[in-house]
Design an enzyme around this catalytic site. Structure first.
Site, PDB file in Angstrom:
ATOM      1  N   ASP A   1     -10.319  -6.094  11.246  1.00 57.03           N
ATOM      2  CA  ASP A   1     -10.304  -7.523  11.579  1.00 57.03           C
ATOM      3  C   ASP A   1     -11.422  -7.866  12.561  1.00 57.03           C
ATOM      4  OD1 ASP A   1      -9.108  -6.030  13.563  1.00 57.03           O
ATOM      5  OD2 ASP A   1      -7.269  -7.199  13.649  1.00 57.03           O
TER       6      ASP A   1
ATOM      7  N   ASP B   1       0.815  -1.214   0.000  1.00 60.04           N
ATOM      8  CA  ASP B   1       0.000   0.000   0.000  1.00 60.04           C
ATOM      9  C   ASP B   1       0.847   1.262   0.000  1.00 60.04           C
ATOM     10  OD1 ASP B   1      -2.687  -0.312  -0.370  1.00 60.04           O
ATOM     11  OD2 ASP B   1      -3.254   0.424   1.611  1.00 60.04           O
TER      12      ASP B   1
END
Length: 756
Positions: A461, A158
């Site tokens: 998550d 990223d």
């Protein structure tokens, strides 16, 4: 025992896995009933006391300060009672599982019978997450004891860094030697850095592989230090074309998609002629005008890109520093996914996160033993553990709606059942992969909301695992004796607190959404699971009772005001039971799981520190953001180790070293409690038995805080800033604020003497 064991026994087939409820489950339930009764009694006492003060409010003898103290203590005790109640969900049905790899091997599966696995590794900054760490993670999973042609590793960069791509091109050249070496010598530590650091016998072959690794490491680190890939490091036309994409206008916030197939199983082979796994570098398109949703967005791009290229039915997500410590881990997963009854309902299998390099007594509580193991075992007996971001094997189907209702993606090629029948380097496949990695691809689609990893929280998550379970999926917790994965833990206090502050903000985003576990969760996954997820979601509110008990009793003590029952009163015994009961049960859980008393002590101390720092400031930042006053950026946790810092960490020295607002409240509490303790003991010596009986509870609380603040005093008074001490301006500011707080309290409590 679970159904699998009973069925295997009945049919005569050896079981692939078993499960057994903890022997402590019954005693936990009995203790919960007793402790809950004591809690309700305390809250009743608090409520009656406050009600009597309100009833007497017009009386000239009743002060506003008395109402404030009683109200604050009631709020603190209600929050503590709520958090205790959520904790009990983990203790009602702890479940221990075991897998039998020998029974799986006895089936003599052929290579084509193994399901394919797509491995996702995310990185974002080559300077905070060194490329060699990411390379070691990738090499360790490429070397799984699993058919290589069934493994595809996708690296999401990223940061859009050519340095990371270069590191993986070098890693691919080394992998053709490393994977055959591991296979031939049955190597267990398949991270090269770990293997060569373990002083293995250096035969000629081992030395040759080590030389190749060290040579690769030097080249990668030289390139990272220079900050660019020089022409002398580019060895072929294909590499030159790959790096030509980094033009002058290319930067981490604004750049086109880069997808580079570094290893292709249909073409590349190791030095022994064995097939190599696929290795694909992915840097999604970025634009300053488009939302990218941090790690959740990166994972969704990997789900789509991998669907166009390999579309494996099983997906493994890993942090960039979380290397494989057991090459047989995928086989453990097959022990469950090979069972049709398990496969139909289980969406993911979570392994505990474990960390290497933690010092002897884990001074920062980085093991997070409750989050990653103790609580996960408790949730496994209900509907399964929460997803913790790494070391988790998913069924790809789980990202596309619940078990009974498929939510199809907008393109058939992205569906979980689509069969990819074209080479991964074909123009058609690569064009489609670039298309689905575009920064605007998700516009007007269900990605991030009903499909894929879920958006809406910085803790993607936690939120994703929670949403999957609300849709009907179950999770399993696989906890083998040998750690499946090992990662890096932060070794400075400010890194620990910044990471936890980010978690606190993300958790509050879940609490104040329509998916709040206390309402939405209890409705869709049941009361106990709803409470379990609420325990995590409401972590930041620990700051409320801890802040109250860190300051209020001490400030009252400094003014000679008793706010707790006398030693001779029955209520004193109730307070003592609640304190010792909660801490005693917590210690028991820790010891049963293999912890030590010193590690437990450091762990509970870090909870107090977190509550007064990152949880408090995370809550403030969240509410400011909600009001539009503050904007939030995602900070990557630093994984670069400095020699002096590492040395102090190994010695068990707390590392402050930088000025942070989070240290101010912590230092204020340390100063206030120390002064209050000294003053309280002086009052007892001067006033005798009466002061002892009235003020003992406050003296105990101040003593407990002072003992926990020992590292803070050392950093304030005995170490310089350069040696990890608290900066002088932080100490002076804390002293000024603590003094101001005392003056304000003295004025408000003047002529007030409220008993319990």
């Amino acid at each position: 025992m679970d159904a699998q064991r009973r069925r295997s026994s009945a049919s005569g087939a050896p079981p692939l896995h078993t499960a057994e409820i903890s022997r402590l489950a019954i005693s936990n339930r009995i203790f919960a009933a007793v402790y809950a009764s004591a809690l309700l009694t305390l809250l009743y006492h608090r409520t009656v006391t406050l009600a009597s003060l309100l009833f007497q409010y017009n009386s000239t003898t009743t002060k506003i300060s008395s109402l404030f103290i009683s109200t604050a203590l009631l709020i603190a005790d209600v929050v503590l009672a709520f958090m205790w109640a959520t904790t009990q969900s983990f203790r009602m049905r702890p479940l221990y599982r075991k897998e039998f790899l020998k029974n799986l091997r006895s089936k003599e599966k052929k290579s084509e019978d193994f399901p394919a696995i797509d491995v996702f590794i995310c990185t974002a900054d080559p300077y905070k997450e060194p490329p060699m760490n990411v390379v070691n993670t990738a090499l360790s999973v490429m070397a799984f004891d699993y058919p290589a042609e069934k493994v595809s590793v996708y690296v999401s960069d990223d940061g859009g860094s050519a340095l990371t791509l270069f590191a993986f091109m070098e890693a691919a050249k080394f992998a053709v030697h490393w994977l055959p070496f591991c296979r031939k010598n049955d190597v267990v530590e398949r991270s090269p850095e770990v293997y060569f650091s373990a002083n293995h016998s250096c035969c000629s072959e081992t030395q040759r592989i080590k030389t190749l690794y060290e040579s690769m490491k030097v080249r990668v680190e030289n390139v990272v230090e220079r900050g660019k890939v020089g022409d002398e490091y580019i060895t072929g036309q294909e590499e030159g074309q790959a790096f030509s994409k980094w033009t002058d206008g290319f930067n981490r916030q604004d750049h086109p998609t880069v997808i580079q197939v570094i290893l292709d199983k249909s073409k590349d082979k190791g030095i022994t002629g064995h097939v190599m796994p696929n290795l694909i570098y992915v840097s999604r398109e970025k634009s300053r005008t488009s939302a990218h949703h941090f790690k959740a967005g990166a994972l969704n791009v990997l789900i789509r890109v991998s669907a166009t290229m390999t579309n494996a039915p099983i997906i493994l997500t890993l942090d960039c520093d979380m290397y494989s410590n057991d090459p047989q881990t995928p086989l453990r997963v097959l022990c469950y996914f090979s069972d049709p009854e398990v496969e139909s309902q289980v969406g993911y299998i979570q392994f505990p996160q474990r960390f290497h390099g933690i010092n002897k007594n884990d001074i920062y509580g980085c093991e997070l033993k409750r989050l990653f193991k103790i609580n996960a075992i408790g949730m496994d007996g209900l509907s399964g553990p929460n997803y913790v971001g790494s070391g988790c094997f998913f069924r790809r189907r789980a990202f596309f709606g619940g078990p009974s209702k498929l939510v199809p993606p907008e393109m058939a090629e992205l569906g979980p059942d689509n069969v990819v029948d074209k080479p991964i380097q074909s123009r058609e496949v690569l064009d489609l992969a670039h298309h689905v990695a575009g920064c605007n691809y998700e516009n007007r689609t269900q990605w991030g909301y009903k499909v894929g990893v879920r958006y809406g929280s910085l803790v993607e998550d936690f939120f994703t695992g929670y949403r999957l379970q609300c849709e009907g999926w179950k999770g399993l917790f696989c906890n083998p004796d040998r750690a499946a994965f090992y990662g890096d833990a932060p070794i400075s206090l400010v890194d620990v607190l910044n990471q936890n502050k980010r978690w606190a903000i993300g958790l509050l985003e879940v609490v104040f959404s329509k998916y709040c576990p206390l309402t939405f969760g209890c409705r869709f996954i049941g009361l106990l699971m709803g409470l379990a997820y609420s325990h995590y979601a409401f972590w930041p509110i620990w700051s409320i009772p801890v802040a109250i008990y860190a300051f209020l009793p001490q400030l009252a003590l400094l003014n000679g005001v008793a706010i707790f029952p006398k030693v001779s009163e029955p209520w004193f015994i109730l307070y003592l039971f609640l304190f010792l009961g909660a801490y005693g049960q917590d210690l028991l859980d820790f010891i049963v799981d293999g912890g030590t008393f010193q590690k437990w002590w450091n762990d509970q101390r870090m909870w107090l520190i977190r509550s007064l720092s990152c949880f408090l400031f995370g809550s403030i930042e969240y509410f400011l953001k909600s009001l539009g006053i503050s904007t939030l950026g995602f900070n990557v946790t630093n994984k670069v180790l400095e020699d002096e810092q590492s040395k102090r960490y190994e010695q068990g020295v707390f590392e402050f070293g930088v000025h942070s607002p989070m240290f101010v409240t912590l230092t204020m509490a340390a100063i206030t409690n120390l002064v209050a303790l000294i003053w309280g003991l002086s009052l007892v010596l001067l006033c005798g038995k009466s002061a002892f009986e009235e003020l003992l509870m406050q003296i105990i609380i101040a003593s407990f805080a002072v003992v926990n603040c020992k590292p803070v005093y050392g950093a304030m008074f005995f170490r310089s800033n350069k040696r990890g001490g608290i900066p002088t301006k932080t100490t002076l500011l804390s002293m000024s604020l603590a003094s101001s707080l005392f003056v304000i309290t003295f004025v408000s409590l003047k002529n007030s003497n409220m008993g319990s």
